[in-house]
Design a protein around this motif. Structure first.
Motif, PDB file in Angstrom:
ATOM      1  N   VAL A  44       4.572 -15.943  46.357  1.00  0.00           N
ATOM      2  CA  VAL A  44       5.067 -14.802  45.587  1.00  0.00           C
ATOM      3  C   VAL A  44       4.042 -13.670  45.690  1.00  0.00           C
ATOM      4  O   VAL A  44       2.859 -13.896  45.490  1.00  0.00           O
ATOM      5  CB  VAL A  44       5.296 -15.205  44.118  1.00  0.00           C
ATOM      6  CG1 VAL A  44       5.662 -13.994  43.286  1.00  0.00           C
ATOM      7  CG2 VAL A  44       6.371 -16.278  44.033  1.00  0.00           C
ATOM      8  N   PRO A  45       4.495 -12.456  46.045  1.00  0.00           N
ATOM      9  CA  PRO A  45       3.535 -11.348  46.170  1.00  0.00           C
ATOM     10  C   PRO A  45       3.098 -10.832  44.793  1.00  0.00           C
ATOM     11  O   PRO A  45       3.823 -10.986  43.813  1.00  0.00           O
ATOM     12  CB  PRO A  45       4.326 -10.277  46.908  1.00  0.00           C
ATOM     13  CG  PRO A  45       5.749 -10.556  46.590  1.00  0.00           C
ATOM     14  CD  PRO A  45       5.866 -12.044  46.390  1.00  0.00           C
ATOM     15  N   MET A  46       1.934 -10.188  44.749  1.00  0.00           N
ATOM     16  CA  MET A  46       1.455  -9.621  43.486  1.00  0.00           C
ATOM     17  C   MET A  46       2.360  -8.459  43.053  1.00  0.00           C
ATOM     18  O   MET A  46       2.770  -8.380  41.913  1.00  0.00           O
ATOM     19  CB  MET A  46       0.010  -9.128  43.650  1.00  0.00           C
ATOM     20  CG  MET A  46      -0.587  -8.499  42.401  1.00  0.00           C
ATOM     21  SD  MET A  46      -2.336  -8.125  42.592  1.00  0.00           S
ATOM     22  CE  MET A  46      -2.305  -6.736  43.717  1.00  0.00           C
ATOM     23  N   VAL A  47       2.662  -7.593  44.030  1.00  0.00           N
ATOM     24  CA  VAL A  47       3.494  -6.411  43.753  1.00  0.00           C
ATOM     25  C   VAL A  47       4.420  -6.197  44.946  1.00  0.00           C
ATOM     26  O   VAL A  47       4.023  -6.426  46.090  1.00  0.00           O
ATOM     27  CB  VAL A  47       2.611  -5.137  43.571  1.00  0.00           C
ATOM     28  CG1 VAL A  47       3.472  -3.897  43.397  1.00  0.00           C
ATOM     29  CG2 VAL A  47       1.655  -5.299  42.399  1.00  0.00           C
ATOM     30  N   VAL A  48       5.652  -5.774  44.684  1.00  0.00           N
ATOM     31  CA  VAL A  48       6.564  -5.358  45.755  1.00  0.00           C
ATOM     32  C   VAL A  48       6.813  -3.864  45.587  1.00  0.00           C
ATOM     33  O   VAL A  48       7.058  -3.399  44.467  1.00  0.00           O
ATOM     34  CB  VAL A  48       7.913  -6.114  45.680  1.00  0.00           C
ATOM     35  CG1 VAL A  48       8.904  -5.557  46.714  1.00  0.00           C
ATOM     36  CG2 VAL A  48       7.706  -7.603  45.904  1.00  0.00           C
ATOM     37  N   VAL A  49       6.746  -3.114  46.673  1.00  0.00           N
ATOM     38  CA  VAL A  49       7.001  -1.688  46.576  1.00  0.00           C
ATOM     39  C   VAL A  49       8.060  -1.295  47.598  1.00  0.00           C
ATOM     40  O   VAL A  49       8.078  -1.806  48.721  1.00  0.00           O
ATOM     41  CB  VAL A  49       5.682  -0.877  46.689  1.00  0.00           C
ATOM     42  CG1 VAL A  49       4.959  -1.166  47.982  1.00  0.00           C
ATOM     43  CG2 VAL A  49       5.911   0.606  46.528  1.00  0.00           C
ATOM     44  N   LEU A  50       8.991  -0.466  47.161  1.00  0.00           N
ATOM     45  CA  LEU A  50      10.161  -0.117  47.980  1.00  0.00           C
ATOM     46  C   LEU A  50      10.239   1.382  48.217  1.00  0.00           C
ATOM     47  O   LEU A  50      10.966   2.098  47.520  1.00  0.00           O
ATOM     48  CB  LEU A  50      11.440  -0.580  47.265  1.00  0.00           C
ATOM     49  CG  LEU A  50      11.525  -2.080  47.000  1.00  0.00           C
ATOM     50  CD1 LEU A  50      11.976  -2.341  45.573  1.00  0.00           C
ATOM     51  CD2 LEU A  50      12.460  -2.750  47.980  1.00  0.00           C
TER      52      LEU A  50
END
Lengths: 352, 496
Positions: free
Chosen positions: B52-58
């Motif tokens: 699981v990533p720490m943060v996802v940015v789109l």
């Protein structure tokens, strides 16, 4: 006497220790290309010969000093060829020089460039390390594509020792058609025809005439000729060979020769001097005394770049200047492969 | 396979800091950090590896991509770019302490020029939709990985994706003209050019297939080709795979470059035939599909020659597709090979080695031996024209022993591919999956060159770290586990 590779590696290490530049040299047929360089000559022609050639695998592997003519003769015997139709510019052209220069001939837009056909290579880097990248297979995505990075780097990143290239079959049938056409009409036709499934393998416009080479299965070539129309040239093969090696009359004389690479649909270059068009419109050769600045500006405005190929004012640099983030990156790539900066300094750009 | 990445506990303080910095310029819905929001990004097509990533940015545009990278660079946060997540080597596996940069919202076809035969597209555009957009002009984008309905062009560039038409039409690297790339510092560079070449080093080739380790592609200009007037396929069946392999060589020797040349062995045929009824003879040891495309005259000429060569090479059955629907039916079997094999077993492990074609029979014999050794079945599909072999190892992931055996089986196949002069990956990439096999294929000086090039683009190793190129230390550890392959390769490294 140690083998050539050990000798080259020793020469590199000693040059790197003393920060003394090396001028890598094959047959010397393309010394005019690029900027002048300095340094002790490292002659690689002693390392020559075809190592492996398996026509049914479509792969040929040869040492850098092998004459290009030898490679092409061996391939012709098996009904194959180098698909990028490399220019020779002289009888001494070697495989190493061909890949280091990365130049391609008339077939380039229809079959691919020198780097497209490189499958792998062996080289000595600036530390004298013996490295293999890529291989002898068609598909290989293990590691960065260093072999294609080396292609066209003019010897500034390493000493090419061996190269594996993809082979293509010789077309069973070939003919050249020729029509009277203005440059503007020729550009339109070249682009229009390239969007159709036609067996075109080369195009050129010079002196008010357009030349188109058709190649492939005999019935396909004849049906294309009937579709496109035009007279057939008696000795098409000679025409394309002379164009490839710049022995065509357009290339004679002393006025500076510029190589302008542009999108194929770019309109006629508004520059003084004679022009010859190749590559379906994507390559424009220009004989012009115009200053480098205005030629480069025209190329840049057309989303392309201009190379001072032969002659002209050496102060302008052979290659199109790089934007500053790209120049920074080039220097870092150079540093990665050749930390002491000994290989062909200045040949590509005076900065490295 | 078995997840090698240990789940890192989330550093909430760090997570808050990164989110705050990103939200300074990103809309709230473009920055995800809640467990349920980021979990869908925990793996790509290689689902055995999860993190699981720490943060996802789109991001939705290039400016945002640059600002995100600039921010991550300033905070020294590692970044993994992701397209649509169909990759098969774990190249888009997130980092527990990193930002997962999803390019999926950049999905515009910016421009399509039918006369110049180019399309300028954003990285999240699906591969197939480029060809769909080009179709009204009689043009298409040639590389066609099997996942083309879903995979993104940005991912194709990162992996240098292939497909079944590579031998004639090339890989991604042969079909891309220009890239806009955001560097880790958040600067835009353009590699390649408007024409057929560019000044300076061929960074376009270097960038293609670099698995997100050198930069983030924000725009791609691809080459479009005229759609061939017609295509036909020959189906040939053989009593043994060596004969089929020789038939492939005979086609090439006759000066033919087929548009597609695929082989399937009997286990693959047996998996496929009941599934799709493609008309494959189930008694054959191997079948070949050989396609010709081009003008009507070219195809007629080539197909009759291919037919004759297959017969002369000992095929016991040769059929030519009579019409377009039969051609598609012949291909349907090959295209369904993976899901068909998937029906036979709870799990399968797809390998991707490339070998010199002449060594095919030997490699297949070796794989048969390994089936006995590891007590697992294996079906083989083969891009025969370009030597790219996809052994599909059947196993049950719930059985720990089978899982381990499948992994060892795969690694041994890759070693065999290297031993016969091939490579560990033809088109799927190294990612996390084959990183240890890189230690077998390359020596330490070669790996150091890769690291030096990486350093030239990304000195703090923030772009997709831990993928594609193993550290020398990792190789030394791997060598200790696999003494035969690794012991002499890294003699200069300390052992502890």
């Amino acid at each position: 006497m140690s083998d050539p590779v050990t000798q080259f590696a020793d020469a590199i290490r000693s040059a790197a220790d003393g920060k003394r530049p090396l001028n890598i040299r094959g047959g010397g047929s393309k010394t005019f290309y690029g900027n002048p360089t300095i340094g002790e000559t490292l002659d690689v022609t002693t390392y020559r010969g075809i190592i492996e050639y398996e026509p049914t695998e479509l792969v040929i592997t040869a040492r850098a000093g092998t004459p290009l003519a030898d490679i092409e003769a061996a391939m012709r015997e098996q009904g194959q060829m180098l698909g990028f139709e490399p220019p020779h510019f002289g009888g001494n052209a070697t495989l190493g020089g061909c890949i280091a220069a990365g130049l391609s001939g008339p077939r380039r837009p229809y079959a691919g460039s020198a780097r497209d056909f490189v499958l792998g290579l062996r080289l000595l880097d600036g530390r004298g390390s013996d490295l293999h990248f890529g291989g002898q297979v068609m598909k290989n995505v293990a590691g960065y594509d260093v072999s294609r990075l080396i292609t066209g780097s003019l010897g500034t990143l390493g000493v090419i020792l061996e190269v594996s290239l993809k082979a293509l079959p010789l077309p069973p049938s070939e003919l050249t058609l020729c029509r009277e056409q203005t440059q503007c009409e020729a550009l339109a036709l070249m682009n229009e025809w390239a969007g159709k499934p036609l067996p075109i393998t080369a195009t050129c416009h010079v002196d008010g005439r357009m030349y188109v080479r058709l190649a492939g299965a005999t019935p396909a070539v004849h049906s294309a000729l009937a579709k496109l129309g035009g007279e057939t040239l008696a000795d098409g093969a000679t025409f394309w060979r002379e164009l490839r090696d710049q022995r065509h009359a357009f290339f004679a004389g002393e006025s500076p020769l510029w190589r302008v690479s542009l999108p194929s649909i770019a309109p006629e270059l508004q520059l003084s001097g004679a022009q010859l068009i190749e590559w379906g419109g994507a390559l424009r050769w220009l004989r012009s005394d115009s200053d480098a600045m205005s030629i480069r500006k025209a190329a840049r405005n057309g989303d392309g770049h201009a190379t001072r190929f032969r002659g002209g004012d050496p102060r302008s640099g052979a290659f199109h200047p790089l934007p500053s983030p790209m120049l920074k990156l080039h220097k870092r790539v150079k540093q990665a492969m050749d930390p002491a900066g000994i290989f062909n300094p200045g040949r590509l750009y005076t900065d490295f | 396979m078995s997840a090698p990445v240990h789940a890192i506990p989330v550093d909430f303080e760090r997570q808050r800091a990164v989110c705050a910095a990103l939200r300074a310029f990103m809309p709230e819905h473009g920055v995800l950090f809640e467990r349920e929001d980021v979990t869908p990004y925990e793996c790509d097509g290689l689902s055995a590896y999860r993190q699981v990533p720490m943060v996802v940015v789109l991001p939705e545009n290039e400016e945002q991509v640059c600002a995100i990278l600039e921010t991550c660079y300033a905070l020294r946060v590692p970044v993994t770019a992701r397209g649509t997540g169909t990759g098969l080597s774990g190249g888009a596996l997130p980092l527990g302490n990193g930002v997962l940069l999803s390019m999926a919202k950049l999905m515009k076809i910016v421009a399509l020029d039918p006369l110049a035969r180019t399309a300028r597209v954003q990285p999240g555009v699906r591969n197939l939709s480029i060809s769909e957009a080009a179709a009204p002009h009689g043009l298409y984008y040639a590389p066609d990985p099997s996942s083309q309905i879903a995979c993104s062009i940005g991912g194709n560039v990162a992996e240098n994706s292939g497909g079944v038409h590579c031998l004639k039409y090339g890989l991604t690297v042969h079909n891309v003209l220009k890239l806009r790339v955001a560097t880790i510092e958040g600067e835009i560079i353009e590699v390649g050019g408007g024409g057929l070449d560019a000044a300076g080093y061929d960074l376009l080739a270097l960038m293609t297939g670099s698995e997100g380790l050198l930069g983030v592609v924000t725009e791609i200009t691809v080459k479009l080709l005229p759609r061939p007037e017609c295509a036909q396929v020959v189906l040939a069946a053989f009593d043994d795979v060596a004969t089929a392999g020789q038939a492939v060589a005979n086609v090439i020797a006759a000066g033919i470059i087929p548009a597609g040349m695929e082989m399937m062995d009997q286990p693959a045929i047996l998996a496929v035939e009941p599934f799709v009824n493609a008309g494959y003879p189930t008694d054959a040891a191997g079948i070949l599909l050989c396609e010709s495309d081009g003008t009507r005259e070219e195809v007629a000429d080539e197909i009759s020659r291919i037919e004759r060569i297959m017969e002369d090479s000992g095929a016991h059955l040769v059929r030519v597709s009579r019409d377009e629907s039969e051609r598609l039916r012949f291909w349907a079997g090959r295209k369904a090979a993976f899901p068909a094999v998937g029906r036979l077993s709870p799990d399968y492990y797809c390998m991707d080695g490339t070998i010199p074609r002449k060594r095919l029979a030997e490699v297949l014999r070796g794989i048969t031996e390994m089936e006995k050794k590891y007590e697992l079945r294996c079906a083989n599909v083969f891009h025969a024209g370009d030597g790219n072999l996809h052994p599909l190892i059947l196993y049950d992931a719930n059985d720990r022993r089978q899982l381990q055996n499948a992994e060892d089986f795969g690694a041994e196949i890759l070693k065999l591919c290297i031993d016969v002069g091939g490579t560990i990956t033809g088109e799927h990439g190294v990612g996390v999956e084959k990183i240890d096999s890189m230690c077998v294929q390359f020596n330490s000086a070669e790996l150091e060159t890769f690291h030096a090039l990486k350093h030239a683009f990304d000195e703090h190793a923030l772009l997709n770290p831990g993928k594609a190129v193993p550290t020398l230390h990792r190789c030394a550890e791997f060598g200790r586990m696999h003494v035969h392959s690794g012991a002499e390769k890294f003699p200069e490294l300390p052992r502890f």
